[in-house]
Design an enzyme around this catalytic site. Sequence first.
Site, PDB file in Angstrom:
ATOM      1  N   ASP A   8       0.823  -1.139   0.023  1.00  0.00           N
ATOM      2  CA  ASP A   8      -0.024   0.063  -0.004  1.00  0.00           C
ATOM      3  C   ASP A   8       0.729   1.361  -0.134  1.00  0.00           C
ATOM      4  O   ASP A   8       2.096   1.137   0.349  1.00  0.00           O
ATOM      5  CB  ASP A   8      -1.083  -0.186   1.170  1.00  0.00           C
ATOM      6  CG  ASP A   8      -1.449   1.261   1.484  1.00  0.00           C
ATOM      7  OD1 ASP A   8      -2.396   1.740   0.573  1.00  0.00           O
ATOM      8  OD2 ASP A   8      -1.688   1.835   2.808  1.00  0.00           O
ATOM      9  N   ASP A  10      -0.160   5.249   1.149  1.00  0.00           N
ATOM     10  CA  ASP A  10      -0.269   6.116   2.102  1.00  0.00           C
ATOM     11  C   ASP A  10      -0.519   5.316   3.572  1.00  0.00           C
ATOM     12  O   ASP A  10      -1.343   4.225   3.576  1.00  0.00           O
ATOM     13  CB  ASP A  10      -1.663   6.842   1.604  1.00  0.00           C
ATOM     14  CG  ASP A  10      -1.736   7.601   0.640  1.00  0.00           C
ATOM     15  OD1 ASP A  10      -2.295   9.029   0.673  1.00  0.00           O
ATOM     16  OD2 ASP A  10      -1.272   7.246  -0.476  1.00  0.00           O
ATOM     17  N   ASP A 166      -1.509  -0.967   6.086  1.00  0.00           N
ATOM     18  CA  ASP A 166      -1.627  -0.236   7.237  1.00  0.00           C
ATOM     19  C   ASP A 166      -3.212  -0.232   7.742  1.00  0.00           C
ATOM     20  O   ASP A 166      -3.298  -0.012   8.897  1.00  0.00           O
ATOM     21  CB  ASP A 166      -1.363   1.122   7.387  1.00  0.00           C
ATOM     22  CG  ASP A 166      -2.164   2.087   6.687  1.00  0.00           C
ATOM     23  OD1 ASP A 166      -2.336   1.886   5.391  1.00  0.00           O
ATOM     24  OD2 ASP A 166      -2.423   3.022   7.116  1.00  0.00           O
TER      25      ASP A 166
END
Length: 218
Positions: A8, A10, A166
Amino acid sequence: MYTHVIFDLDGTLLNTIDDLAGAGNHVCAAHGWPAHTVDEYKRMVGNGIPKLVRRFAPQGLSEDGLAQALAEFSAYYDAHKEDKTAPYPGVPELLAALKGRRVRLAVLSNKAHALAGPVVEYYFPGVFDVVQGALPDAPVKPDPTLLRRVMERLEARPENTLFVGDSNVDVLTGKNGGLTVVGVLWGFRDREELEGAGADFVIGRPEELLGLVRGCYG
């Protein structure tokens, strides 16, 4: 042993939240809407910019109003996306170590593809074999459509690929694609969310990923 890692963007590779929050609050100020804190934006991001705009805009705003807010956000963010954004500590070193082990690397983001590619190349020039952002004609994460496209381009097999993110969206994306998923704690969400979504591993420091790639985590 894992030979491919898909990240991922961001909250995983880059700490983008201040610039995202700044763009969101710029739009809010322009319309006289209430501003939001950075911590509030951490809960809003993860499902793409159109969904982020819906979350920071007032409830009941018309579709035309949302479209205008999206255009304003996108223009401002594109001009200010490097104001405060930076790689998380240890991430550049992690990527260099993975490249040194000849691990193939990719990014899959819900950030619009036109933004994701330039951002990744600006901060990590020449590092990633594939960078895939959101496309208007494809569903975003956690749908695995674009994940499968990335894996085809990487020539990756599920049993040899890690997905790293995250948020619960990232965990579900990896699971929907049949991958082993690593949740990271330095981003926008917490251990409870990552474990609740089914992450296979949860790590607190980037260097811990090297042990997983070698297959000797512990």
